[in-house]
Design an enzyme around this catalytic site. Structure first.
Site, short mmCIF file in Angstrom:
data_model
loop_
_atom_site.label_atom_id
_atom_site.label_comp_id
_atom_site.label_asym_id
_atom_site.label_seq_id
_atom_site.Cartn_x
_atom_site.Cartn_y
_atom_site.Cartn_z
N ASN A 108 0.84 -1.13 0.09
CA ASN A 108 0.17 -0.20 0.23
C ASN A 108 0.93 1.27 0.07
O ASN A 108 1.96 1.23 0.60
CB ASN A 108 -0.98 -0.09 1.34
CG ASN A 108 -1.69 1.05 1.37
OD1 ASN A 108 -2.59 1.56 0.57
ND2 ASN A 108 -1.66 1.78 2.50
N HIS A 110 0.82 5.23 1.31
CA HIS A 110 0.39 6.08 2.24
C HIS A 110 0.95 7.38 2.13
O HIS A 110 2.15 7.51 2.32
CB HIS A 110 0.14 5.51 3.84
CG HIS A 110 -0.43 6.49 4.51
ND1 HIS A 110 -1.63 6.49 4.50
CD2 HIS A 110 0.33 7.07 5.56
CE1 HIS A 110 -1.88 7.39 5.69
NE2 HIS A 110 -0.73 7.85 6.17
#
Length: 231
Positions: A108, A110
């Site tokens: 991911n 971020h």
């Protein structure tokens, strides 16, 4: 053989575009089998279609639980032969149902320097706090939000009192560099996790100062591990 991946999005898909660009210029050897979104209005779906990448929309509102939604995502993605997942602005918390289907293969991006400012408002929270340095993080995904072991981070200057949109633009420039880089490392099988630590095997650094670069001559950022050639 290219690693078959899916990219999950909820919005504009600029990080998806960064991945596509690196695939098309030969820098990133992955096969984007599907772009999946929980929002039919996500512009990233149009980006995928322009590059003939299959898309799928599944609204989380159509499911009674997070687990049921994740189970359907797993079913759809497994049918494409996907082996790894890149979350590129996917605004949903992932459950163990999804994690168990792709163990150690979900990353991911971020827009903050974790563990600070986790959650959906990372840039705004950092700006409101008055930080002098902000940035972004690519990490493995685990059961907790924005918690998994960190793969690569980029730090950029922040000016207390500036509009959050200005900080967000600065962060986004480096997001577009570190997410494709981390995806390449994942595809090459060069990442290993030991507790909280991610180790990178056989890195080829551009130069001794490869962890620094100028973005449009506007600012200098620090990236670690350093970017490799092409990123």
């Amino acid at each position: 053989m290219s690693l078959p991946i899916a990219v999950l999005i909820s919005g504009g898909g600029s990080n998806l575009q960064a991945l596509i660009d690196k695939v098309e210029d030969g820098t990133l050897d992955v096969d984007i089998r599907m772009v999946l979104s929980n929002r039919a209005s996500a512009h990233g779906l149009e980006r995928a279609k322009k590059h003939s990448i299959p898309t799928c929309t599944l609204s989380h509102k159509d499911f009674s639980s997070r687990e049921e939604f994740d189970g359907e995502m797993v079913r759809v993605l497994k049918e494409t032969g996907v082996e790894a997942i890149v979350l590129a602005g996917f605004m949903r918390i992932i459950t163990p149902v999804f994690l168990g289907a792709f163990p150690g293969k979900i990353i991911n991006i971020h827009p903050a320097l974790l563990p600070s400012f986790a959650g959906a408002g990372g840039q705004a929270d950092a700006a409101e706090y008055g930080v002098q340095i902000s940035g972004c993080t690519v990490h493995f995904v685990d059961e907790k939000m924005d918690h998994g072991a960190i793969i690569i981070q980029a730090a950029v200057p922040a000016t207390p009192g500036e509009e959050v949109q200005e900080l967000a633009k600065r962060i986004l420039q480096v997001e577009h560099r570190i997410l494709p880089q981390a995806t390449k490392w994942l595809a090459e099988g060069r990442l290993s996790v030991e507790g909280r630590f991610v180790k990178l095997a056989a890195a080829k650094v551009v130069s001794s100062s490869g962890s620094r670069f100028e973005a449009n001559n506007d600012f200098i950022c620090l990236i670690n591990p350093p970017l490799e050639e092409g990123f």
